[in-house]
Motif scaffolding. Structure first.
Motif, mmCIF file in Angstrom:
data_model
loop_
_atom_site.group_PDB
_atom_site.id
_atom_site.type_symbol
_atom_site.label_atom_id
_atom_site.label_comp_id
_atom_site.label_asym_id
_atom_site.label_seq_id
_atom_site.Cartn_x
_atom_site.Cartn_y
_atom_site.Cartn_z
ATOM 1 N N ASN A 1 0.815 -1.218 0.000
ATOM 2 C CA ASN A 1 0.000 0.000 0.000
ATOM 3 C C ASN A 1 0.849 1.268 0.000
ATOM 4 O O ASN A 1 0.352 2.344 -0.358
ATOM 5 N N THR A 2 2.111 1.157 0.413
ATOM 6 C CA THR A 2 2.976 2.338 0.416
ATOM 7 C C THR A 2 3.612 2.606 -0.949
ATOM 8 O O THR A 2 4.288 3.616 -1.130
ATOM 9 N N GLY A 3 3.412 1.710 -1.913
ATOM 10 C CA GLY A 3 4.030 1.836 -3.223
ATOM 11 C C GLY A 3 3.725 3.123 -3.973
ATOM 12 O O GLY A 3 4.648 3.791 -4.458
ATOM 13 N N PRO A 4 2.445 3.545 -4.098
ATOM 14 C CA PRO A 4 2.133 4.745 -4.885
ATOM 15 C C PRO A 4 2.702 6.040 -4.307
ATOM 16 O O PRO A 4 2.791 7.042 -5.022
ATOM 17 N N SER A 5 3.079 6.063 -3.041
ATOM 18 C CA SER A 5 3.497 7.317 -2.409
ATOM 19 C C SER A 5 5.008 7.429 -2.193
ATOM 20 O O SER A 5 5.444 8.299 -1.450
ATOM 21 N N VAL A 6 5.799 6.548 -2.816
ATOM 22 C CA VAL A 6 7.246 6.588 -2.606
ATOM 23 C C VAL A 6 7.952 6.916 -3.920
ATOM 24 O O VAL A 6 7.372 6.825 -5.003
ATOM 25 N N THR A 7 9.227 7.284 -3.814
ATOM 26 C CA THR A 7 10.029 7.611 -4.997
ATOM 27 C C THR A 7 10.510 6.330 -5.682
ATOM 28 O O THR A 7 10.372 5.235 -5.137
ATOM 29 N N TYR A 8 11.117 6.502 -6.880
ATOM 30 C CA TYR A 8 11.555 5.345 -7.655
ATOM 31 C C TYR A 8 12.681 4.591 -6.973
ATOM 32 O O TYR A 8 12.755 3.358 -7.049
ATOM 33 N N SER A 9 13.578 5.298 -6.299
ATOM 34 C CA SER A 9 14.685 4.612 -5.620
ATOM 35 C C SER A 9 14.176 3.747 -4.466
ATOM 36 O O SER A 9 14.623 2.609 -4.279
ATOM 37 N N ILE A 10 13.218 4.302 -3.711
ATOM 38 C CA ILE A 10 12.634 3.513 -2.611
ATOM 39 C C ILE A 10 11.742 2.401 -3.164
ATOM 40 O O ILE A 10 11.637 1.331 -2.577
ATOM 41 N N MET A 11 11.126 2.652 -4.339
ATOM 42 C CA MET A 11 10.282 1.631 -4.965
ATOM 43 C C MET A 11 11.088 0.382 -5.317
ATOM 44 O O MET A 11 10.627 -0.751 -5.130
ATOM 45 N N THR A 12 12.321 0.583 -5.791
ATOM 46 C CA THR A 12 13.195 -0.558 -6.100
ATOM 47 C C THR A 12 13.491 -1.372 -4.845
ATOM 48 O O THR A 12 13.421 -2.612 -4.864
ATOM 49 N N LEU A 13 13.784 -0.680 -3.762
ATOM 50 C CA LEU A 13 14.032 -1.353 -2.481
ATOM 51 C C LEU A 13 12.778 -2.073 -2.001
ATOM 52 O O LEU A 13 12.843 -3.180 -1.456
ATOM 53 N N LEU A 14 11.636 -1.442 -2.241
ATOM 54 C CA LEU A 14 10.358 -2.026 -1.818
ATOM 55 C C LEU A 14 10.056 -3.315 -2.586
ATOM 56 O O LEU A 14 9.590 -4.306 -2.001
ATOM 57 N N ILE A 15 10.328 -3.307 -3.885
ATOM 58 C CA ILE A 15 10.080 -4.499 -4.705
ATOM 59 C C ILE A 15 10.989 -5.644 -4.271
ATOM 60 O O ILE A 15 10.550 -6.799 -4.165
ATOM 61 N N ILE A 16 12.269 -5.328 -4.005
ATOM 62 C CA ILE A 16 13.207 -6.363 -3.535
ATOM 63 C C ILE A 16 12.735 -6.936 -2.197
ATOM 64 O O ILE A 16 12.767 -8.153 -1.973
ATOM 65 N N THR A 17 12.258 -6.043 -1.304
ATOM 66 C CA THR A 17 11.749 -6.495 -0.002
ATOM 67 C C THR A 17 10.523 -7.389 -0.176
ATOM 68 O O THR A 17 10.390 -8.408 0.509
ATOM 69 N N GLN A 18 9.642 -7.019 -1.107
ATOM 70 C CA GLN A 18 8.440 -7.820 -1.350
ATOM 71 C C GLN A 18 8.789 -9.192 -1.906
ATOM 72 O O GLN A 18 8.163 -10.193 -1.537
ATOM 73 N N ILE A 19 9.802 -9.250 -2.782
ATOM 74 C CA ILE A 19 10.237 -10.545 -3.325
ATOM 75 C C ILE A 19 10.824 -11.422 -2.218
ATOM 76 O O ILE A 19 10.540 -12.627 -2.136
#
Length: 225
Positions: free
Chosen positions: A178-196
């Protein structure tokens, strides 16, 4: 908009007031018609090895007093829970094993049947289990109360352990997603890795929790023989 965080676990899709989400529990019958396969595949060979390993382990836990073929009941429980846990990892598929309605349906009949079998056929053995060997006479009444309570809460602990572990991982993945739409692209990459990584962890949890449920059920049944 999601008003409650736990609403992701609620069955919401329905046809004529019948909840369609619970169909994921029996979806394996449509997806895996193994009995119609003529040539054994690698998946079939791997699954046979898993079943044989579980059969040997459960046979060891049950001991010599265990009835022939009783291990397959626990293998079926393991297979059902593991399949439902994995189905819940797919997007938009309802996780039935995260609900107490599903987990208690598995735990309660097993525990009740063990208790009935033990108290009817091995009454003295069940009474002896209430007082551990070497207990001082003064502590015997307290030990009987403690052992009785520990026996009574067994189906609840089995059900809550499975449901809580499945809910915890899914909630964490939902919160991060749910935090995906409100973060920057650099944090989004970290978020995707964390989700995986979380998805990998949930895959391990799906196997471990089904194994723990089956092993504890086997241990509970070995105590009544």
């Amino acid at each position: 908009m999601m008003t409650n965080l736990f609403s992701v676990f609620d069955p919401t899709s329905s046809i004529m007031s019948f909840s369609m989400n619970w169909i994921s529990t029996v979806m394996g019958i449509m997806m895996m018609p193994m009995m119609f396969w003529i040539i054994p595949t690698r998946i079939m060979i791997m699954w046979n090895k898993i079943v044989n390993t579980l059969h040997n382990e459960f046979k060891t836990l049950l001991g010599t007093s265990g009835k022939n073929g009783s291990t397959f009941m626990f293998i079926a429980v393991f297979s059902t829970i593991m399949f439902n846990n994995f189905m819940g990892l797919f997007p938009y598929i309802f996780t039935s094993s995260s609900h107490l309605a599903f987990t208690l349906t598995l735990a309660l009949p097993l525990w009740i049947s063990f208790m009935l079998y033990g108290w009817i056929n091995h009454t003295q053995h069940m009474f002896a289990h209430l007082v551990p060997q070497g207990t001082p006479p003064v502590l015997m009444p307290f030990m009987v109360c403690i052992e009785t309570i520990s026996n009574m809460i067994r189906p609840g602990t089995l059900a809550v352990r499975l449901a809580a572990n499945m809910i915890a991982g899914h909630l964490l993945m939902t919160l991060l997603g749910n935090t995906g739409p409100s973060v920057t692209y650099s944090i989004m990459t970290l978020l995707i890795i964390t989700q995986i990584l979380l998805l990998t962890l949930e895959s391990a949890v799906a196997i471990i929790q089904s194994y723990v449920f089956a092993v504890l059920s086997t241990l509970y049944s070995s105590e009544v023989n």
